[in-house]
Design a protein around this motif. Sequence first.
Motif, short mmCIF file in Angstrom:
data_model
loop_
_atom_site.label_atom_id
_atom_site.label_comp_id
_atom_site.label_asym_id
_atom_site.label_seq_id
_atom_site.Cartn_x
_atom_site.Cartn_y
_atom_site.Cartn_z
N TYR A 333 -119.98 -46.42 8.38
CA TYR A 333 -119.32 -45.68 7.30
C TYR A 333 -118.65 -44.43 7.83
CZ TYR A 333 -118.39 -44.14 2.55
OH TYR A 333 -117.76 -43.76 1.39
N ALA A 334 -119.21 -43.80 8.85
CA ALA A 334 -118.57 -42.64 9.46
C ALA A 334 -117.21 -43.01 10.02
CB ALA A 334 -119.46 -42.07 10.57
N GLU A 335 -117.13 -44.19 10.58
CA GLU A 335 -115.85 -44.70 11.07
C GLU A 335 -114.82 -44.73 9.94
OE1 GLU A 335 -114.34 -49.23 11.92
OE2 GLU A 335 -116.35 -48.67 12.56
N LEU A 336 -115.24 -45.19 8.75
CA LEU A 336 -114.32 -45.28 7.62
C LEU A 336 -114.03 -43.91 7.00
CD1 LEU A 336 -115.34 -48.56 5.79
CD2 LEU A 336 -113.94 -48.20 7.80
N LEU A 337 -115.01 -43.01 7.05
CA LEU A 337 -114.75 -41.66 6.56
C LEU A 337 -113.67 -40.99 7.39
CD1 LEU A 337 -118.38 -40.37 5.85
CD2 LEU A 337 -116.64 -41.00 4.16
N PHE A 338 -113.70 -41.19 8.70
CA PHE A 338 -112.64 -40.63 9.53
C PHE A 338 -111.31 -41.31 9.23
CE2 PHE A 338 -109.96 -40.50 13.33
CZ PHE A 338 -109.82 -39.13 13.45
#
Length: 668
Positions: A333-338
């Motif tokens: 999800y951090a990947e998608l937040l970025f």
Amino acid sequence: MRLPQRPARLIAALAVLCLSTLAAYAAPARQQINITAYNISADLVPASNQLTAIAIVTFTAMDDLPIVSFELNNGLALTKVTDGHNTPLPSERLSTNSSVRFTLATPLAKNSVNTWTFEYTGKLVGADTSPVEGIKLAAIGDPISILLYPGRWFPMTGLFTDRFTAEMHIRVPADESVVGSGSGFAAKKTLPANRAEYAFNWTKPGFPGTIIAGKFLDPITAPGVNNIKVWVTDKRKPGAVPFAQQADKEFEFMSGIFGQPESGRLNIVELPEDLGASAAWAPEIIAIAGNRIVDYRNASRLLANTLAHQWWGSKVSPYTLNDAWITNGMCRYAELLFLEDSAGKNSFQTSIGDLSAEALAYDTEPLTTLGRLDPYSPQFQSMTLGKGAMVFHMLRWELGDDGFYKFLKTLLTQYTDKGIRSINVQNLAENIAVGDAKDNLAPFFAQWLDGTGAPAFGDKFSVFRLGNNKGFRTIGAITQDLDLFRMPVELRIETDGKTELKRIDVSGNDSNYSIETFGRPRKITIDADNWLLKSTPDLTVRVAVLRGQQLVAQGDTTAALVEYQKALDANRNSSLASYRIGEIFFNQRNYQSAANSFRDALRGDDEPKWTEVWSHVQLGRIFDVTGQRDRAVNEYRLAVQTNDNTQGAVNEARASMQKPYKRETTEN
């Protein structure tokens, strides 16, 4: 070529090096020992692929133990093991699960602290001795040697759950550099016989078990970015500075939403490209395949996912494999937040659709029971990464952005250097939630952690005109097929005038609502912004395609074609399914069938959009390899005219217009 979003192999590779083993290596129901500290001295000889090491291991017995087991790479043989009294300990090698077993004359007492010394040696070359089939996790060679923590190159237990400190002394040829967790480059010492020693010391409980050595250039930094060093061979030098700049952007973004990691230093290290995976991580280390470092524009999501483990994996870790969804899911999800921050809402929404397919591809086991599955299986990986990320996405909807980011920072602060249980996540979320969200969270976690499946929503409604020019009233009910489901859902009501949004508490199979609008409702959409994991006809297609991609990655193209056909049965116009079928036929050199499938993709629904440009490129390649240059150039020209340079498609087409595509004889 698998294009252009997250291919199944990449998803699997990330999971492997983040948290994965074969079934035989799954943690026992009750952990036998807790390793707390290592002192390792190792010699690497690339010319002979040899590793020779002494590991002093300090551990606590969790029970009275007549038998003690450690995991150790099958390529390594113990030459001597002694206990704290210098008493030799006979061992038994169990190659089926990459372990060594000790049957003790005097059992270890529960809670006793023990220090054993292991001396061992062996050749580490390919993936044959690897604990994870098909992935080279430990190999000594030229120009790069890798000793990754999951490679079990030292005696260990509790992969990514048993935290430890480590002091390491690594000796290599003098023309090589070594990267590890803790200060190393400054601790270089020149030795006789053209050798050098590097010392590393990581004093916080964590996973400092990765060492990468090679004929790297002096560490490269980007202007104004002194905390990030890039270690590459001369071949990958052109990508070093841009990759460091990209890493700096992502590091700053994640520090803003997660708080500071345990260390502000970051070493980006080149991995060999024949590893079988694209990335690995350790404290202060981001290891990336060399070809991905050069292709930095298309590696930003891989970098973001790997970088997120400095927080979700290093700073905190899963308490058991049943809790792996927390760290794997949050890194995803951090990947998608970025992505949301850098590329905008539309790119983020597209990726949420892909994430939903990943979450539901194998959703037959609750997240909190996955520890009993094979952690290297597509099911474990898809669920801990995909469904785990969707749980955080939905929790963000429940808490709101402010509450969600407060929750993340608090979770990392409270459990720094510790393992996190699923119940810890729930308790903290309930403490931070306000208003109705506080009452919603118990059923939320029961549904998404302890249950399976996702609701299929429907809407039945009638519209009535109100008197005295007061507008319209819509009376209806949201329907869904999970009797125990309870969660707020957003309705978007598009009218002749302004669009209205209404939050409806859905509970049970039918949830009634009444909405008044000034303009006549023209369209009502349930969860238009994709905040919820839900079953839809479009998702059926995506799930089948994803399963097909994962089967291709495992080499089972026959089963993959069956999955792709399921996608076409659900949607005859699926461009993605047709494109993936075309890929298989192209790789099999069945060019006529491949061309037919790529043309079907062009005649399809154009979802996702990149299937158009790449279908033209692939058709051009087919015409080139079958000696039809004029037709090939025409397809490349059509590809350029799309102006869609996803994964470098337009660049590829332009290059092929100048020089015919020629298939390498080594391609499959």
